[in-house]
Design a protein around this motif. Sequence first.
Motif, PDB file in Angstrom:
ATOM      1  N   LYS A  50       0.838  -1.215   0.000  1.00  0.00           N
ATOM      2  CA  LYS A  50       0.000   0.000   0.000  1.00  0.00           C
ATOM      3  C   LYS A  50       0.868   1.258   0.000  1.00  0.00           C
ATOM      4  O   LYS A  50       0.602   2.219  -0.738  1.00  0.00           O
ATOM      5  N   LYS A  51       1.913   1.266   0.798  1.00  0.00           N
ATOM      6  CA  LYS A  51       2.805   2.429   0.880  1.00  0.00           C
ATOM      7  C   LYS A  51       3.511   2.682  -0.448  1.00  0.00           C
ATOM      8  O   LYS A  51       3.535   3.797  -0.947  1.00  0.00           O
ATOM      9  N   ARG A  52       4.077   1.636  -1.030  1.00  0.00           N
ATOM     10  CA  ARG A  52       4.827   1.794  -2.285  1.00  0.00           C
ATOM     11  C   ARG A  52       3.913   2.091  -3.458  1.00  0.00           C
ATOM     12  O   ARG A  52       4.292   2.855  -4.352  1.00  0.00           O
ATOM     13  N   SER A  53       2.732   1.509  -3.490  1.00  0.00           N
ATOM     14  CA  SER A  53       1.828   1.774  -4.609  1.00  0.00           C
ATOM     15  C   SER A  53       1.310   3.209  -4.546  1.00  0.00           C
ATOM     16  O   SER A  53       1.035   3.811  -5.588  1.00  0.00           O
ATOM     17  N   ALA A  54       1.201   3.778  -3.368  1.00  0.00           N
ATOM     18  CA  ALA A  54       0.763   5.169  -3.248  1.00  0.00           C
ATOM     19  C   ALA A  54       1.807   6.116  -3.843  1.00  0.00           C
ATOM     20  O   ALA A  54       1.447   7.151  -4.403  1.00  0.00           O
TER      21      ALA A  54
END
Length: 57
Positions: A50-54
């Motif tokens: 979730k962090k990296r895709s954001a």
Amino acid sequence: MNLTTIRTIGNLGAGTMGHATALQFAMAGYPVILVDQNNEALDNGMALIKKRSAHIC
């Protein structure tokens, strides 16, 4: 088998490499099933995805 016949990716392990490969397949448009024998590792892997895709999207 070729890439057009692959419908879903099963990714075993949500650790350092597992979450990254799951993210790459998801970004390529494949549904991904991510599993890990440890729920904490799975939760951590999902948080990293979730962090990296954001940052990417």
